[in-house]
Design a protein around this motif. Structure first.
Motif, PDB file in Angstrom:
ATOM      1  N   GLN A  46       4.124 -30.693 -61.886  1.00 38.15           N
ATOM      2  CA  GLN A  46       5.250 -29.882 -62.339  1.00 38.15           C
ATOM      3  C   GLN A  46       4.995 -28.407 -62.071  1.00 38.15           C
ATOM      4  N   ASN A  47       4.747 -28.086 -60.810  1.00 42.30           N
ATOM      5  CA  ASN A  47       4.487 -26.716 -60.380  1.00 42.30           C
ATOM      6  C   ASN A  47       5.153 -26.484 -59.036  1.00 42.30           C
ATOM      7  N   LYS A  48       5.517 -25.254 -58.753  1.00 38.37           N
ATOM      8  CA  LYS A  48       6.043 -24.940 -57.431  1.00 38.37           C
ATOM      9  C   LYS A  48       4.928 -25.054 -56.401  1.00 38.37           C
ATOM     10  N   ILE A  49       5.186 -25.783 -55.308  1.00 38.89           N
ATOM     11  CA  ILE A  49       4.190 -25.996 -54.266  1.00 38.89           C
ATOM     12  C   ILE A  49       4.218 -24.826 -53.291  1.00 38.89           C
ATOM     13  N   LEU A  50       3.044 -24.231 -53.040  1.00 42.58           N
ATOM     14  CA  LEU A  50       2.938 -23.103 -52.121  1.00 42.58           C
ATOM     15  C   LEU A  50       2.361 -23.504 -50.768  1.00 42.58           C
ATOM     16  N   ASP A  51       1.390 -24.425 -50.775  1.00 44.30           N
ATOM     17  CA  ASP A  51       0.721 -24.771 -49.517  1.00 44.30           C
ATOM     18  C   ASP A  51       0.030 -26.121 -49.654  1.00 44.30           C
ATOM     19  N   LEU A  52      -0.225 -26.748 -48.508  1.00 43.58           N
ATOM     20  CA  LEU A  52      -0.881 -28.052 -48.463  1.00 43.58           C
ATOM     21  C   LEU A  52      -1.754 -28.117 -47.219  1.00 43.58           C
ATOM     22  N   VAL A  53      -3.065 -28.388 -47.397  1.00 40.17           N
ATOM     23  CA  VAL A  53      -3.978 -28.530 -46.261  1.00 40.17           C
ATOM     24  C   VAL A  53      -4.862 -29.748 -46.498  1.00 40.17           C
ATOM     25  N   SER A  54      -5.443 -30.272 -45.412  1.00 39.46           N
ATOM     26  CA  SER A  54      -6.248 -31.479 -45.545  1.00 39.46           C
ATOM     27  C   SER A  54      -7.226 -31.622 -44.394  1.00 39.46           C
ATOM     28  N   ASN A  55      -8.202 -32.512 -44.594  1.00 37.94           N
ATOM     29  CA  ASN A  55      -9.023 -33.022 -43.504  1.00 37.94           C
ATOM     30  C   ASN A  55      -8.984 -34.545 -43.613  1.00 37.94           C
ATOM     31  N   TYR A  56      -9.898 -35.246 -42.967  1.00 37.38           N
ATOM     32  CA  TYR A  56      -9.827 -36.707 -42.994  1.00 37.38           C
ATOM     33  C   TYR A  56     -10.174 -37.295 -44.357  1.00 37.38           C
ATOM     34  N   ASN A  57     -10.905 -36.532 -45.171  1.00 38.78           N
ATOM     35  CA  ASN A  57     -11.389 -37.073 -46.436  1.00 38.78           C
ATOM     36  C   ASN A  57     -10.661 -36.553 -47.669  1.00 38.78           C
ATOM     37  N   ASN A  58     -10.260 -35.297 -47.647  1.00 36.84           N
ATOM     38  CA  ASN A  58      -9.685 -34.671 -48.830  1.00 36.84           C
ATOM     39  C   ASN A  58      -8.431 -33.879 -48.503  1.00 36.84           C
ATOM     40  N   VAL A  59      -7.688 -33.564 -49.565  1.00 43.16           N
ATOM     41  CA  VAL A  59      -6.473 -32.770 -49.409  1.00 43.16           C
ATOM     42  C   VAL A  59      -6.438 -31.765 -50.555  1.00 43.16           C
ATOM     43  N   TRP A  60      -5.946 -30.552 -50.248  1.00 44.23           N
ATOM     44  CA  TRP A  60      -5.848 -29.477 -51.235  1.00 44.23           C
ATOM     45  C   TRP A  60      -4.381 -29.063 -51.366  1.00 44.23           C
ATOM     46  N   LEU A  61      -3.923 -29.013 -52.593  1.00 38.64           N
ATOM     47  CA  LEU A  61      -2.545 -28.654 -52.885  1.00 38.64           C
ATOM     48  C   LEU A  61      -2.550 -27.354 -53.687  1.00 38.64           C
TER      49      LEU A  61
END
Length: 259
Positions: free
Chosen positions: A156-171
Protein backbone atom coordinates in the motif's frame (compact mmCIF):
# COMPACT_ATOMS: atom_id res chain seq x y z
CA UNK A 1 38.45 21.61 29.29
CA UNK A 2 35.00 20.09 29.62
CA UNK A 3 33.97 21.41 26.19
CA UNK A 4 37.19 20.05 24.69
CA UNK A 5 36.39 16.60 26.09
CA UNK A 6 32.99 16.55 24.42
CA UNK A 7 34.51 17.71 21.12
CA UNK A 8 36.93 14.77 21.07
CA UNK A 9 34.13 12.43 22.16
CA UNK A 10 31.93 13.46 19.23
CA UNK A 11 34.70 13.58 16.63
CA UNK A 12 34.65 9.86 15.65
CA UNK A 13 30.88 9.98 15.14
CA UNK A 14 31.23 13.06 12.96
CA UNK A 15 33.88 11.40 10.79
CA UNK A 16 31.73 8.26 10.47
CA UNK A 17 28.70 10.31 9.40
CA UNK A 18 30.76 12.12 6.76
CA UNK A 19 32.32 9.04 5.12
CA UNK A 20 31.90 8.73 1.39
CA UNK A 21 32.98 6.68 -1.64
CA UNK A 22 35.49 8.43 -3.89
CA UNK A 23 35.37 8.32 -7.68
CA UNK A 24 37.83 8.96 -10.50
CA UNK A 25 36.77 10.22 -13.92
CA UNK A 26 37.85 7.71 -16.56
CA UNK A 27 36.32 9.00 -19.77
CA UNK A 28 33.84 11.45 -21.26
CA UNK A 29 32.10 10.62 -24.55
CA UNK A 30 29.72 12.65 -26.68
CA UNK A 31 26.52 10.64 -27.03
CA UNK A 32 23.01 11.51 -28.18
CA UNK A 33 19.97 9.57 -27.00
CA UNK A 34 16.68 10.02 -25.22
CA UNK A 35 17.65 7.32 -22.72
CA UNK A 36 20.57 4.94 -22.33
CA UNK A 37 19.34 1.51 -21.21
CA UNK A 38 22.60 -0.32 -20.50
CA UNK A 39 26.27 -0.73 -21.39
CA UNK A 40 27.72 -4.23 -21.16
CA UNK A 41 31.27 -5.39 -20.39
CA UNK A 42 32.17 -5.25 -24.09
CA UNK A 43 31.07 -1.64 -24.56
CA UNK A 44 27.82 -2.49 -26.35
CA UNK A 45 25.34 0.34 -25.77
CA UNK A 46 21.57 -0.19 -25.63
CA UNK A 47 19.64 3.06 -25.89
CA UNK A 48 16.35 4.66 -26.89
CA UNK A 49 16.05 7.45 -29.43
CA UNK A 50 12.71 8.73 -30.77
CA UNK A 51 10.93 5.65 -29.42
CA UNK A 52 13.32 3.25 -31.16
CA UNK A 53 15.66 0.92 -29.30
CA UNK A 54 19.22 0.64 -30.62
CA UNK A 55 22.02 -1.84 -29.97
CA UNK A 56 25.33 -0.22 -30.89
CA UNK A 57 28.69 -1.96 -31.04
CA UNK A 58 31.99 -0.89 -32.59
CA UNK A 59 31.04 -2.68 -35.82
CA UNK A 60 27.27 -2.29 -36.22
CA UNK A 61 24.06 -0.66 -35.03
CA UNK A 62 20.77 -2.57 -34.85
CA UNK A 63 17.34 -1.09 -34.15
CA UNK A 64 13.73 -2.01 -33.37
CA UNK A 65 10.56 0.04 -33.08
CA UNK A 66 6.86 -0.62 -32.83
CA UNK A 67 4.93 2.54 -33.60
CA UNK A 68 1.57 0.82 -33.12
CA UNK A 69 2.23 0.44 -29.38
CA UNK A 70 3.10 4.06 -28.74
CA UNK A 71 5.81 5.20 -26.35
CA UNK A 72 8.24 2.82 -24.66
CA UNK A 73 7.66 3.19 -20.91
CA UNK A 74 10.67 1.15 -19.82
CA UNK A 75 13.35 -1.06 -21.35
CA UNK A 76 15.52 -3.67 -19.68
CA UNK A 77 18.62 -5.34 -21.14
CA UNK A 78 19.82 -7.17 -18.02
CA UNK A 79 19.58 -10.36 -20.08
CA UNK A 80 20.76 -9.27 -23.57
CA UNK A 81 19.28 -12.45 -25.06
CA UNK A 82 15.81 -11.50 -23.78
CA UNK A 83 15.47 -7.72 -23.77
CA UNK A 84 12.08 -6.51 -22.60
CA UNK A 85 10.24 -3.38 -23.73
CA UNK A 86 7.21 -2.26 -21.76
CA UNK A 87 4.45 -0.19 -23.40
CA UNK A 88 2.25 0.98 -20.53
CA UNK A 89 -0.44 2.65 -22.68
CA UNK A 90 -1.15 -0.70 -24.35
CA UNK A 91 -0.39 -2.90 -21.30
CA UNK A 92 2.01 -4.87 -23.49
CA UNK A 93 5.56 -6.24 -23.22
CA UNK A 94 7.77 -7.13 -26.19
CA UNK A 95 10.68 -9.57 -25.75
CA UNK A 96 13.63 -9.14 -28.16
CA UNK A 97 16.65 -11.34 -28.82
CA UNK A 98 20.23 -10.07 -29.02
CA UNK A 99 19.68 -9.05 -32.66
CA UNK A 100 16.63 -6.99 -31.62
CA UNK A 101 14.26 -9.37 -33.34
CA UNK A 102 10.87 -9.83 -31.67
CA UNK A 103 10.59 -13.31 -30.13
CA UNK A 104 7.60 -12.91 -27.82
CA UNK A 105 4.69 -10.55 -27.24
CA UNK A 106 2.67 -10.33 -24.01
CA UNK A 107 -0.61 -8.42 -24.36
CA UNK A 108 -2.17 -8.39 -20.90
CA UNK A 109 -5.42 -7.08 -22.35
CA UNK A 110 -5.92 -10.47 -24.03
CA UNK A 111 -4.67 -12.70 -21.20
CA UNK A 112 -6.71 -14.11 -18.34
CA UNK A 113 -6.56 -13.30 -15.56
CA UNK A 114 -6.20 -9.67 -16.61
CA UNK A 115 -3.20 -7.77 -15.21
CA UNK A 116 -2.91 -3.99 -14.98
CA UNK A 117 0.87 -3.63 -15.07
CA UNK A 118 2.76 -0.46 -14.08
CA UNK A 119 6.38 -1.66 -13.65
CA UNK A 120 8.42 -4.43 -15.28
CA UNK A 121 11.86 -5.91 -14.65
CA UNK A 122 13.77 -8.99 -15.81
CA UNK A 123 13.54 -12.37 -14.10
CA UNK A 124 15.30 -15.69 -14.60
CA UNK A 125 14.63 -17.96 -17.59
CA UNK A 126 11.20 -17.05 -19.08
CA UNK A 127 9.98 -14.88 -16.21
CA UNK A 128 9.42 -11.20 -15.56
CA UNK A 129 8.84 -9.28 -12.36
CA UNK A 130 5.62 -7.26 -12.66
CA UNK A 131 3.83 -4.88 -10.37
CA UNK A 132 0.10 -5.46 -10.74
CA UNK A 133 -1.70 -2.26 -9.82
CA UNK A 134 -5.12 -3.91 -9.44
CA UNK A 135 -4.08 -6.17 -6.56
CA UNK A 136 -1.11 -4.00 -5.47
CA UNK A 137 1.20 -7.01 -5.62
CA UNK A 138 4.60 -7.79 -7.04
CA UNK A 139 4.42 -10.92 -9.20
CA UNK A 140 6.97 -13.23 -10.79
CA UNK A 141 5.27 -14.01 -14.08
CA UNK A 142 6.19 -16.83 -16.49
CA UNK A 143 5.18 -15.52 -19.89
CA UNK A 144 5.72 -18.82 -21.70
CA UNK A 145 3.02 -20.69 -19.76
CA UNK A 146 1.04 -17.69 -18.43
CA UNK A 147 1.49 -18.53 -14.76
CA UNK A 148 2.41 -16.51 -11.69
CA UNK A 149 5.21 -18.34 -9.90
CA UNK A 150 5.47 -16.02 -6.90
CA UNK A 151 3.49 -13.16 -5.43
CA UNK A 152 4.16 -10.65 -2.64
CA UNK A 153 1.68 -9.46 -0.07
CA UNK A 154 -0.21 -6.29 -1.12
CA UNK A 155 1.92 -3.13 -0.96
CA UNK A 156 0.00 0.00 0.00
CA UNK A 157 2.63 2.50 -1.15
CA UNK A 158 3.25 4.47 -4.31
CA UNK A 159 5.75 2.56 -6.46
CA UNK A 160 8.76 4.60 -7.60
CA UNK A 161 11.10 2.03 -9.15
CA UNK A 162 11.68 -1.68 -9.71
CA UNK A 163 15.01 -3.44 -10.41
CA UNK A 164 16.12 -7.06 -10.35
CA UNK A 165 18.72 -9.67 -11.15
CA UNK A 166 18.26 -13.43 -11.59
CA UNK A 167 17.95 -14.06 -7.86
CA UNK A 168 16.39 -11.01 -6.22
CA UNK A 169 14.18 -8.03 -6.90
CA UNK A 170 14.08 -4.60 -5.22
CA UNK A 171 10.94 -2.49 -5.07
CA UNK A 172 11.32 1.20 -4.21
CA UNK A 173 8.24 2.86 -2.76
CA UNK A 174 7.70 6.28 -1.21
CA UNK A 175 8.14 4.83 2.29
CA UNK A 176 10.24 1.68 1.99
CA UNK A 177 12.73 -0.33 -0.05
CA UNK A 178 11.60 -3.96 -0.30
CA UNK A 179 13.85 -6.84 -1.32
CA UNK A 180 12.38 -10.21 -2.33
CA UNK A 181 13.94 -13.49 -3.46
CA UNK A 182 12.75 -15.48 -6.49
CA UNK A 183 10.27 -17.36 -4.31
CA UNK A 184 8.53 -14.05 -3.56
CA UNK A 185 9.67 -14.11 0.07
CA UNK A 186 10.51 -10.79 1.71
CA UNK A 187 14.27 -10.63 2.39
CA UNK A 188 14.48 -7.09 3.79
CA UNK A 189 12.42 -3.95 4.30
CA UNK A 190 14.20 -0.67 4.99
CA UNK A 191 13.01 2.90 5.35
CA UNK A 192 13.27 5.00 2.20
CA UNK A 193 15.46 7.96 3.17
CA UNK A 194 14.22 10.19 0.36
CA UNK A 195 15.44 8.14 -2.61
CA UNK A 196 13.63 8.44 -5.94
CA UNK A 197 15.49 5.92 -8.14
CA UNK A 198 17.69 2.87 -7.73
CA UNK A 199 19.76 0.47 -9.79
CA UNK A 200 21.30 -2.90 -8.92
CA UNK A 201 24.77 -4.29 -9.61
CA UNK A 202 25.79 -7.73 -8.30
CA UNK A 203 23.39 -7.38 -5.40
CA UNK A 204 24.62 -3.88 -4.48
CA UNK A 205 22.40 -0.83 -4.87
CA UNK A 206 23.02 2.67 -6.19
CA UNK A 207 20.31 5.07 -5.02
CA UNK A 208 19.50 8.59 -6.15
CA UNK A 209 18.36 11.33 -3.79
CA UNK A 210 17.79 14.73 -5.42
CA UNK A 211 21.02 15.21 -7.42
CA UNK A 212 23.26 12.89 -5.40
CA UNK A 213 24.04 9.17 -5.57
CA UNK A 214 24.52 6.73 -2.70
CA UNK A 215 26.02 3.24 -2.58
CA UNK A 216 24.59 0.46 -0.44
CA UNK A 217 26.48 -2.84 -0.39
CA UNK A 218 24.58 -6.12 -0.26
CA UNK A 219 25.62 -6.66 3.36
CA UNK A 220 25.15 -3.05 4.50
CA UNK A 221 22.17 -1.56 6.26
CA UNK A 222 22.99 2.04 5.34
CA UNK A 223 23.92 3.83 2.12
CA UNK A 224 27.13 5.85 1.64
CA UNK A 225 27.40 9.06 -0.37
CA UNK A 226 29.30 8.78 -3.67
CA UNK A 227 31.61 11.77 -4.20
CA UNK A 228 31.07 13.27 -7.64
CA UNK A 229 31.79 16.59 -9.35
CA UNK A 230 28.96 19.09 -9.62
CA UNK A 231 26.91 17.77 -12.53
CA UNK A 232 23.29 17.10 -13.43
CA UNK A 233 22.49 13.39 -13.11
CA UNK A 234 19.91 12.64 -15.79
CA UNK A 235 20.69 8.93 -15.84
CA UNK A 236 23.05 6.59 -14.03
CA UNK A 237 23.97 2.91 -14.15
CA UNK A 238 26.86 0.65 -13.19
CA UNK A 239 28.79 -2.07 -14.99
CA UNK A 240 31.07 -3.90 -12.59
CA UNK A 241 32.68 -1.01 -10.65
CA UNK A 242 32.29 1.58 -13.42
CA UNK A 243 29.62 4.20 -12.79
CA UNK A 244 28.10 5.78 -15.89
CA UNK A 245 26.35 9.14 -15.72
CA UNK A 246 24.55 10.61 -18.71
CA UNK A 247 23.85 14.34 -18.87
CA UNK A 248 23.59 16.96 -21.61
CA UNK A 249 24.64 14.55 -24.38
CA UNK A 250 27.75 13.55 -22.47
CA UNK A 251 28.36 10.03 -21.17
CA UNK A 252 30.85 10.08 -18.31
CA UNK A 253 32.55 7.05 -16.81
CA UNK A 254 33.74 7.04 -13.21
CA UNK A 255 35.66 4.40 -11.31
CA UNK A 256 34.04 3.62 -7.97
CA UNK A 257 36.71 3.32 -5.29
CA UNK A 258 34.98 0.84 -3.01
CA UNK A 259 37.08 -0.61 -0.21
Amino acid sequence: MKHLFFLFFLFPFFVFAQKSIDTALLKTTEFTSDKIIAIDNFGTVFYLQENTIYRKTTSETLSYNNLQLGEVTSANAFNPLKINLFYHDFNTIIILDNRLAEIFRIDFNRILPYKNVTHVSAGFDNTLWLFNQDNQQLELYNYKNNTTQARSLPIQNKILDLVSNYNNVWLLTEDYIYEYNYFGNLVSKTKNQGYSELIENNGNLILKKQNALYYQGKNDNEATLITLPNLLINQFFVTNETLYIYQNQKLQQFQLKIN
